[in-house]
Design an enzyme around this catalytic site. Structure first.
Site, PDB file in Angstrom:
ATOM      1  N   HIS A 177     -11.674  17.825  55.456  1.00  0.00           N
ATOM      2  CA  HIS A 177     -11.048  18.499  54.319  1.00  0.00           C
ATOM      3  C   HIS A 177     -11.742  18.033  53.037  1.00  0.00           C
ATOM      4  O   HIS A 177     -12.198  16.887  52.954  1.00  0.00           O
ATOM      5  CB  HIS A 177      -9.563  18.138  54.185  1.00  0.00           C
ATOM      6  CG  HIS A 177      -8.643  18.927  55.055  1.00  0.00           C
ATOM      7  ND1 HIS A 177      -7.471  18.385  55.552  1.00  0.00           N
ATOM      8  CD2 HIS A 177      -8.688  20.211  55.494  1.00  0.00           C
ATOM      9  CE1 HIS A 177      -6.850  19.309  56.266  1.00  0.00           C
ATOM     10  NE2 HIS A 177      -7.560  20.418  56.240  1.00  0.00           N
ATOM     11  N   CYS A 271      -3.432  13.260  51.138  1.00  0.00           N
ATOM     12  CA  CYS A 271      -2.935  14.054  52.257  1.00  0.00           C
ATOM     13  C   CYS A 271      -1.412  14.121  52.271  1.00  0.00           C
ATOM     14  O   CYS A 271      -0.833  15.118  52.691  1.00  0.00           O
ATOM     15  CB  CYS A 271      -3.425  13.472  53.586  1.00  0.00           C
ATOM     16  SG  CYS A 271      -5.184  13.745  53.910  1.00  0.00           S
TER      17      CYS A 271
END
Length: 278
Positions: A177, A271
């Site tokens: 990511h 996250c």
């Protein structure tokens, strides 16, 4: 050209702004499958420790003056703690997530029910994993692709969020990511790991952010770039000592936290943190 390193006025002007974050406790956290290189099924997880570390992160935000909304976790969804992947919220518009892997697909609807309260929710047509791959940097959105989010989602995000989107290609599967390879520090300031990006994307970043903080592979390997900034305070993994020192030299205040249990799932502070931008 004058560098930020020689501009004491810029270094001194690190003004924090109050933020609104969405988080979800790791009540059901486990490593039951592998969808990134960090995950090894069967890895023992100390759930009590994971909850304590997560709560310390939540309390850190509160102590810094930020608002935190907590979403209830759901059994059977061990990755729901990684709230950043649920959506991207800008200007009262919520661009929802569509997860690449079926193990996480059900999270999208649960987060939709929570996020309709904060803005106009737009269902995505293409795979995207929220703020995992869409990072708001001032008036633009930096958008990752290569492992999770489809390139077609970049154009969709631009329409929904009404901001220019700058695509960046990730090439190292450890940094699956964008928020594991790049941290937005302020509207015009970022930190990133060059090796995580394709040559073209390195050129884009170097041209747009010539004074960016370049993280070392050592600090990136503890997910040091999975950080959350309010413009002055940068909450990041405590193990990223070199990156913390570099941020301090730039006038930021690094705030180290320990999320070692949640790192087993491939996540860090960012996250676990979805920002709501009114």
């Amino acid at each position: 050209m004058t560098s930020v390193l020689t501009r004491p006025d810029i270094i001194a002007d690190r003004t924090p702004t109050r933020r609104h974050y969405v988080m979800c406790p790791p009540t059901h956290f486990a490593v039951e499958y592998a969808i990134n290189p960090w995950m090894r099924p069967g890895t023992p997880v100390d759930r009590d420790l994971a909850l304590a570390q997560w709560d310390a992160l939540r309390r850190t935000y509160l102590e810094l003056g930020h608002e935190v909304t907590v979403v209830e976790p759901e059994p059977g969804l061990p990755d729901m703690v990684y709230a950043a992947n649920a959506a991207t919220v800008v200007g009262g518009r919520v661009y929802g997530a569509r997860f690449r892997y079926p193990q996480r697909a059900a999270e999208a609807e649960l987060y939709r029910k929570a996020l309709v309260e904060v803005g106009e929710y737009v269902e995505p047509a293409f795979v995207n994993e929220g703020e995992g791959d869409f990072l708001v940097a001032g008036d633009v959105v930096l958008a990752g692709t290569g492992f999770r989010t489809e390139p077609r989602a970049h154009a969709e995000a631009a329409r929904v969020l009404r901001r220019p989107v700058i695509g960046l290609e990730l090439v190292d599967p450890r940094y699956y990511h964008l928020d594991t390879a790049l941290a937005v520090l302020s509207g015009h300031d970022v930190a990133y790991l060059p090796e995580a990006f394709s040559p073209r994307s390195r050129g884009v970043l170097a041209g747009r952010y010539p004074d960016a903080v370049l993280a070392s592979p050592v600090d990136a390997a503890v997910l040091g770039l999975n950080a959350v900034s309010d413009g002055r305070h940068v909450v990041l993994p405590a193990a990223a000592a070199g990156l913390a020192a570099a941020l301090r030299d730039r006038g930021y205040e690094p705030v180290g936290v320990d999320l070692s249990e949640l790192l087993k799932g491939g996540g860090g502070p960012k996250c676990c943190t979805l920002e709501v931008r009114a």
